[in-house]
Design a protein around this motif. Structure first.
Motif, PDB file in Angstrom:
ATOM      1  N   GLN A  63       0.848  -1.193   0.000  1.00  0.00           N
ATOM      2  CA  GLN A  63       0.000   0.000   0.000  1.00  0.00           C
ATOM      3  C   GLN A  63       0.883   1.242   0.000  1.00  0.00           C
ATOM      4  OE1 GLN A  63      -3.245  -0.144  -0.446  1.00  0.00           O
ATOM      5  NE2 GLN A  63      -3.152  -2.389  -0.413  1.00  0.00           N
ATOM      6  N   ASP A  64       0.830   2.000  -1.076  1.00  0.00           N
ATOM      7  CA  ASP A  64       1.655   3.199  -1.215  1.00  0.00           C
ATOM      8  C   ASP A  64       0.802   4.313  -1.821  1.00  0.00           C
ATOM      9  OD1 ASP A  64       3.713   5.006  -1.368  1.00  0.00           O
ATOM     10  OD2 ASP A  64       4.599   4.109  -3.184  1.00  0.00           O
ATOM     11  N   PRO A  65       0.361   5.268  -1.000  1.00  0.00           N
ATOM     12  CA  PRO A  65       0.725   5.476   0.404  1.00  0.00           C
ATOM     13  C   PRO A  65      -0.010   4.507   1.322  1.00  0.00           C
ATOM     14  CG  PRO A  65      -0.884   7.088  -0.274  1.00  0.00           C
ATOM     15  CD  PRO A  65      -0.525   6.332  -1.514  1.00  0.00           C
ATOM     16  N   PRO A  66       0.479   4.327   2.548  1.00  0.00           N
ATOM     17  CA  PRO A  66      -0.206   3.454   3.499  1.00  0.00           C
ATOM     18  C   PRO A  66      -1.611   3.958   3.814  1.00  0.00           C
ATOM     19  CG  PRO A  66       2.032   3.952   4.231  1.00  0.00           C
ATOM     20  CD  PRO A  66       1.741   4.873   3.082  1.00  0.00           C
ATOM     21  N   THR A  67      -2.507   3.038   4.117  1.00  0.00           N
ATOM     22  CA  THR A  67      -3.873   3.430   4.469  1.00  0.00           C
ATOM     23  C   THR A  67      -3.948   3.981   5.883  1.00  0.00           C
ATOM     24  OG1 THR A  67      -4.481   1.251   5.358  1.00  0.00           O
ATOM     25  CG2 THR A  67      -4.759   1.594   2.983  1.00  0.00           C
ATOM     26  N   GLY A  68      -3.083   3.505   6.776  1.00  0.00           N
ATOM     27  CA  GLY A  68      -2.995   4.075   8.111  1.00  0.00           C
ATOM     28  C   GLY A  68      -3.878   3.457   9.167  1.00  0.00           C
ATOM     29  N   SER A  69      -4.752   2.511   8.806  1.00  0.00           N
ATOM     30  CA  SER A  69      -5.598   1.875   9.813  1.00  0.00           C
ATOM     31  C   SER A  69      -6.095   0.542   9.293  1.00  0.00           C
ATOM     32  CB  SER A  69      -6.800   2.761  10.180  1.00  0.00           C
ATOM     33  OG  SER A  69      -7.714   2.837   9.107  1.00  0.00           O
ATOM     34  N   ALA A  70      -6.439  -0.350  10.222  1.00  0.00           N
ATOM     35  CA  ALA A  70      -6.916  -1.680   9.834  1.00  0.00           C
ATOM     36  C   ALA A  70      -8.213  -1.603   9.048  1.00  0.00           C
ATOM     37  CB  ALA A  70      -7.099  -2.543  11.083  1.00  0.00           C
ATOM     38  N   GLU A  71      -9.150  -0.740   9.506  1.00  0.00           N
ATOM     39  CA  GLU A  71     -10.453  -0.694   8.841  1.00  0.00           C
ATOM     40  C   GLU A  71     -10.324  -0.181   7.408  1.00  0.00           C
ATOM     41  OE1 GLU A  71     -10.299   3.084  11.458  1.00  0.00           O
ATOM     42  OE2 GLU A  71      -9.685   0.977  11.592  1.00  0.00           O
ATOM     43  N   ARG A  72      -9.531   0.853   7.204  1.00  0.00           N
ATOM     44  CA  ARG A  72      -9.342   1.370   5.854  1.00  0.00           C
ATOM     45  C   ARG A  72      -8.614   0.363   4.968  1.00  0.00           C
ATOM     46  NH1 ARG A  72      -7.218   7.330   7.795  1.00  0.00           N
ATOM     47  NH2 ARG A  72      -9.239   8.164   8.453  1.00  0.00           N
ATOM     48  N   HIS A  73      -7.639  -0.301   5.552  1.00  0.00           N
ATOM     49  CA  HIS A  73      -6.835  -1.265   4.810  1.00  0.00           C
ATOM     50  C   HIS A  73      -7.710  -2.409   4.277  1.00  0.00           C
ATOM     51  CE1 HIS A  73      -2.662  -3.453   4.717  1.00  0.00           C
ATOM     52  NE2 HIS A  73      -3.272  -3.454   3.547  1.00  0.00           N
ATOM     53  N   PHE A  74      -8.459  -3.053   5.162  1.00  0.00           N
ATOM     54  CA  PHE A  74      -9.303  -4.174   4.742  1.00  0.00           C
ATOM     55  C   PHE A  74     -10.384  -3.732   3.761  1.00  0.00           C
ATOM     56  CE2 PHE A  74      -7.738  -6.448   8.604  1.00  0.00           C
ATOM     57  CZ  PHE A  74      -7.390  -7.643   7.997  1.00  0.00           C
ATOM     58  N   LEU A  75     -11.032  -2.618   4.044  1.00  0.00           N
ATOM     59  CA  LEU A  75     -12.102  -2.164   3.159  1.00  0.00           C
ATOM     60  C   LEU A  75     -11.561  -1.769   1.789  1.00  0.00           C
ATOM     61  CD1 LEU A  75     -14.338  -0.145   5.646  1.00  0.00           C
ATOM     62  CD2 LEU A  75     -14.852  -2.357   4.591  1.00  0.00           C
ATOM     63  N   LYS A  76     -10.379  -1.195   1.743  1.00  0.00           N
ATOM     64  CA  LYS A  76      -9.760  -0.851   0.461  1.00  0.00           C
ATOM     65  C   LYS A  76      -9.549  -2.104  -0.383  1.00  0.00           C
ATOM     66  CE  LYS A  76      -5.865   1.800  -1.449  1.00  0.00           C
ATOM     67  NZ  LYS A  76      -5.099   0.801  -2.239  1.00  0.00           N
ATOM     68  N   LEU A  77      -9.091  -3.173   0.235  1.00  0.00           N
ATOM     69  CA  LEU A  77      -8.884  -4.423  -0.501  1.00  0.00           C
ATOM     70  C   LEU A  77     -10.195  -4.969  -1.045  1.00  0.00           C
ATOM     71  CD1 LEU A  77      -6.282  -6.264   1.775  1.00  0.00           C
ATOM     72  CD2 LEU A  77      -5.853  -4.877  -0.266  1.00  0.00           C
ATOM     73  N   LEU A  78     -11.253  -4.850  -0.259  1.00  0.00           N
ATOM     74  CA  LEU A  78     -12.552  -5.327  -0.718  1.00  0.00           C
ATOM     75  C   LEU A  78     -13.093  -4.457  -1.849  1.00  0.00           C
ATOM     76  CD1 LEU A  78     -14.160  -6.218   2.733  1.00  0.00           C
ATOM     77  CD2 LEU A  78     -13.434  -7.827   0.969  1.00  0.00           C
ATOM     78  N   VAL A  79     -12.970  -3.145  -1.702  1.00  0.00           N
ATOM     79  CA  VAL A  79     -13.448  -2.232  -2.746  1.00  0.00           C
ATOM     80  C   VAL A  79     -12.727  -2.505  -4.062  1.00  0.00           C
ATOM     81  CG1 VAL A  79     -13.443   0.185  -3.478  1.00  0.00           C
ATOM     82  CG2 VAL A  79     -14.214  -0.418  -1.174  1.00  0.00           C
ATOM     83  N   GLU A  80     -11.427  -2.742  -3.988  1.00  0.00           N
ATOM     84  CA  GLU A  80     -10.618  -2.954  -5.186  1.00  0.00           C
ATOM     85  C   GLU A  80     -10.654  -4.406  -5.674  1.00  0.00           C
ATOM     86  OE1 GLU A  80      -6.762  -1.420  -4.270  1.00  0.00           O
ATOM     87  OE2 GLU A  80      -7.467   0.661  -4.219  1.00  0.00           O
ATOM     88  N   ARG A  81     -11.433  -5.240  -4.998  1.00  0.00           N
ATOM     89  CA  ARG A  81     -11.560  -6.663  -5.348  1.00  0.00           C
ATOM     90  C   ARG A  81     -10.189  -7.348  -5.428  1.00  0.00           C
ATOM     91  NH1 ARG A  81     -16.808  -7.386  -9.371  1.00  0.00           N
ATOM     92  NH2 ARG A  81     -18.215  -6.089  -8.134  1.00  0.00           N
ATOM     93  N   ALA A  82      -9.376  -7.084  -4.448  1.00  0.00           N
ATOM     94  CA  ALA A  82      -8.063  -7.720  -4.375  1.00  0.00           C
ATOM     95  C   ALA A  82      -8.165  -9.214  -4.146  1.00  0.00           C
ATOM     96  CB  ALA A  82      -7.237  -7.070  -3.257  1.00  0.00           C
TER      97      ALA A  82
END
Length: 363
Positions: A63-82
């Motif tokens: 993640q560049d830049p870092p998301t900075g939190s667990a909730e943002r990190h996990f949700l970002k992966l789901l939104v982007e269908r990682a």
């Protein structure tokens, strides 16, 4: 295929054991996406070595830049269908979109693809913290319940139901020595309370315990402006638009240590009540500090509900919209009005004394 989304940040002390426990599951049709949020320790080196040892089973994201939190990190992966992983036979290391976007921007980054442009479609998605340890049959038992629920939904005419299944865990210390056999019992949780009005107030789904089917994962298309935690947000989505089920078995080890982002705590009901007034607390917090903490929690709770109402406005039923509107209007009401709304609509906690505290302290 089952995809496990494993988020890491400076987890070198524990990530090897957790990643190994996932790779050693009895279900082998499983791929791990390890997404790192800017670790400065040896986390990435450990993961890269394991990816080389298990070719085709691990995808690494940075993640560049870092998301900075667990909730943002996990949700970002789901939104982007990682969870749909590169389809080549070799592990692909993929950098996240380098363009900095506001965390509330709903537009997902372009899909990352393998050299031939293909991606393997995930049927089920699980989340993993970096410091847990999964028992060998965690995926197998959760998947069996998930598929039974899907079959029941199809038989009832719900061909594409959104389903969340979660389980219990054993709480252990740094060295994996047992502290408590059941996280649910330790935390006095009530998994049967999975209605929307209940989950708005009190979450009982733990991120590391859950599996979601694709139908549920695909409903998460934007990162909310306000979210208490990613697991509560996912539970709200599942409750509003699908089903939540619970496997009453401890299928992984929840490691309790001083570095946890979120930890487990236990106390008697009497000590819980006294602690709310700043009495007998091990952390030394005063009543004023506890009052301020409670108000922060309630404020985030209402902001999250407003975000949920906004994100899913087009999909919510009229009844659900009214429920959310009544909930977010609580702060504007008198003390008696607050109590009436809480009790009328079931915005209550699972234990009587917690609901009493809610009625007394909510602002």
């Amino acid at each position: 295929m089952v995809t496990v989304l494993l988020c890491t940040y400076n987890g070198a002390a524990y990530v090897r054991a957790q990643l190994q426990s996932i790779l050693d599951q009895t279900v082998q049709d499983l791929h791990v996406v390890v997404s790192d949020d800017g670790s400065t320790d040896e986390t990435l080196g450990i993961v890269e070595a394991m990816a080389a040892a298990y070719p085709g089973r691990i995808t690494i994201l940075r993640q560049d830049p870092p998301t900075g939190s667990a909730e943002r990190h996990f949700l970002k992966l789901l939104v982007e269908r990682a969870y749909d992983v590169p389809g080549s036979t070799e592990t692909t290391t993929v950098d996240a979109d380098p363009v900095q976007r506001d965390i509330n921007d709903a537009a997902p980054a372009p899909e990352q693809r393998s050299a031939d442009g293909t991606r393997v479609r995930a049927d089920y998605i699980m989340l993993s913290d970096q410091d847990d340890v999964w028992l060998p049959d965690k995926v197998e038992k959760t998947l069996a319940r998930m598929q039974a629920d899907e079959a029941a939904c199809r038989a009832a005419g719900e061909a594409n139901a959104s389903i969340l299944v979660h389980c219990d865990s054993r709480i252990v210390d740094r060295e994996l020595r047992e502290i408590a056999p059941s996280f649910v019992a330790y935390q006095k949780m009530t998994p049967s309370r999975c209605q929307l009005q209940q989950l708005l107030v009190q979450n009982n789904v733990v991120g590391g315990a859950l599996m979601m089917n694709r139908a549920l994962a695909e409903r998460i298309t934007e990162i909310p402006a306000h979210c208490v935690m990613h697991d509560q947000w996912i539970a709200l989505v599942a409750s509003a638009f699908g089903h939540i089920d619970f496997v009453p078995a401890s299928l992984y080890l929840y490691r309790q240590h001083g570095d946890n982002v979120l930890g487990a705590g236990k106390g008697s009901r009497i000590m819980e009540i006294l602690g709310r007034f700043g009495l007998g607390r091990k952390d030394g917090k005063t009543k004023a500090e506890m009052d301020a903490h409670s108000q922060r929690v309630y404020r985030e709770m209402f902001l999250q509900a407003e975000s949920f109402r906004s994100c899913f406005d087009a999909e919510l039923s009229a009844k659900q919209k009214r429920l959310l509107d009544e909930f977010t209007a609580i702060p504007k009401r008198s003390r008696l009005g607050k109590i009436r709304t809480i009790l009328r609509y079931g915005f209550t906690y699972n234990l009587f004394h917690r609901t009493v505290g809610e009625c007394l302290f909510i602002q």
